[in-house]
Design an enzyme around this catalytic site. Structure first.
Site: not given
Ligand code: SAM
Length: 448
Positions: A262-264, A267-268, A286, A313, A329, A382
């Site tokens: 879950c990368s957008a 940051g990580k 993502e 997904d 994350d 978080c």
């Molecule tokens: C906590 S944020 C991640 C922050 C990121 N790791 C960073 O450090 O910048 C969670 C991310 O998961 C994505 N997300 C939500 N549902 C998801 C899914 N079913 N599969 C993959 N990503 C998902 C969201 O769009 C969001 O960008």
């Protein structure tokens, strides 16, 4: 067109409170649209975040002094009064009568003379009786006391009081109500600590290296970090302190294959690439296509070449090859970042926690399938809600005997994390430690 701080503030809080907007997006949009001076920028920001943070406290007082309940007022009047009262009660630099007059002007502009008269009456009444403001008694009714005095929804206070007790809940609420600090992560691929410090000091910033947490610096005296040349050159990334810890705890090695499920906005992902010295491979997955460009832009700016992005997904994605390390994350309620996004207090509902915990478990179940034997997976959020954290892991472990929870006590020691933040071997950081946020970090190992 130019607008002043209070005009920008009322338009922002109206959108957040009445139209479900987000404080950071709305405020930034209006600050740009209205060509606001830098002095007014600072005041608008304080008014928006402060009045969102203290909304329950303000409404409690308004309900004591107005002859109409806040709920029954129209949206503009309600929010104009909140802004006015916030200045009277919390901004020492603005004399009460000035706050009152300015707020009446807003009511004339955004409503009508009748509303302005009402606003004037309520605020003058409060100004005359500031000393008689009282909140529910702490001893008689701790939940209502904390709910209104510290301005949190009842369900959050009840949950925390059960989990942490009364005094700790007050400390947590107090810490979440502080203005968040600015933390940056030095990009070790591009610059040394000394060079970065010198550059930023030359730009007029104050900068302090954070003890025990590599790459992390606290900065102050500057509000628009992303405008700095050093930021544009990719020499640092703006990231919360606890979030920086996640990369260090996953600890990827040079040449490894890593999945960030879950990368957008990356940051990580970018931190992991820095720790790997740009050697190896990271798949940044993502769900949302519209966020992929953010990851790509961040990688480009920071000089990272080992990241491949993909839109899938995380609950269903498949891979042919396994990974040495995985980061989950997970999307979460964000209760840990209330200081940055105070509207979370009012937007999140207990049922969201339940829905999210289901999503988190499904992400963990699917993501973990692609971990190599002997590999490690970090699960982070978080939030400070146990249902989204340790309980998700326990539900996962109950059905996946090939995994075990890694005890993070010794790693946590290396980063100076006090033992009171370790629970069942995992890290639950509270806003009462080094940063006014909450974060959860756990590590799983695959044994066979
Ligand atoms: C906590 S944020 C991640 C922050 C990121 N790791 C960073 O450090 O910048 C969670 C991310 O998961 C994505 N997300 C939500 N549902 C998801 C899914 N079913 N599969 C993959 N990503 C998902 C969201 O769009 C969001 O960008």
């Amino acid at each position: 067109m130019q607008k002043n701080a209070r005009q920008v503030a009322i338009e922002s809080v109206y959108r957040v409170n009445e139209e479900d907007g987000y404080s950071n997006l709305t405020l930034n949009h209006l600050l740009q649209k209205y060509d606001v001076t830098s002095r007014d920028r600072a005041l608008a920001t304080e008014l928006v975040y402060g009045s969102l943070r203290m909304r329950n406290n303000l409404d409690w007082v308004l309900n004591q002094f107005a002859n109409r309940k806040v709920k029954k007022m129209d949206g503009w009047t309600r929010n104009i009064l909140r802004l006015g009262l916030y200045q009277i009660r919390f901004l020492n630099g603005i004399p009460g009568p000035v706050a009152c007059n300015e707020t009446v002007e807003l009511a004339k502009e955004y409503q009508h003379r009748g509303a302005a008269k009402f606003v004037n009456g309520v605020l003058r009444n409060i100004l005359r009786n500031l000393d008689s403001i009282e909140f529910p008694d702490l001893k008689d009714d701790p939940v209502q006391h904390i709910r209104f005095k510290y301005s949190f929804p009842q369900w959050m206070v009840e949950t925390w009081v059960k989990e942490y007790g009364i005094q700790k809940t007050i400390d947590i609420c107090n810490a979440f109500n502080q203005v968040p600090e600015k933390i940056i992560r030095k990009n070790s691929l591009k610059i040394s600590s000394k060079e970065l410090q010198n550059k930023l000091i030359n730009n007029g910033l104050e900068i302090e290296e954070i003890k025990d947490i590599p790459q992390a610096f606290r900065v102050s005296n500057y509000s628009r970090l992303s405008k700095l040349d050093s930021f544009k050159a990719g020499e640092f990334y703006i990231q919360g302190l606890y979030s920086i810890l996640v990369g260090h705890i996953l600890k990827p090695q040079l040449g490894e294959r890593v999945l960030d499920l879950c990368s957008a906005p990356g940051g990580k992902t970018t931190h992991l690439a820095e720790l790997m010295n740009n050697q190896g491979e990271i798949v940044a997955n993502e769900l949302h296509l519209n966020k992929i460009d953010l990851i790509k832009e961040n990688c480009k700016r920071l000089g990272i070449q080992i990241v491949t992005t993909q839109v899938q997904d995380g609950r269903e994605v498949e891979f042919n090859q396994s990974f040495d390390r995985i980061l989950v994350d997970a999307p979460c309620s964000g209760l840990g970042i209330i200081s940055k996004k105070p509207e979370i207090k009012w937007k999140k509902k207990p049922q969201d926690i339940h829905t999210l915990s289901q999503l988190q478990l499904e992400l963990l179940i699917n993501g973990s399938k692609f971990l190599k034997k002997g590999g490690e997976l970090v699960y982070s959020t978080c939030t400070i809600a146990a249902k989204e954290n340790i309980e998700v892991l326990n539900r996962f472990l109950a059905k996946n005997s090939d995994f075990n929870l890694v005890d993070l006590t010794s790693q946590a020691n290396d980063f100076g994390i006090p033992s009171k933040f370790i629970k069942e071997g995992s890290i639950q950081l509270l806003p009462t430690w080094k940063e006014n946020e909450g974060f959860f970090i756990a590590k799983l190992k695959r044994n066979f």
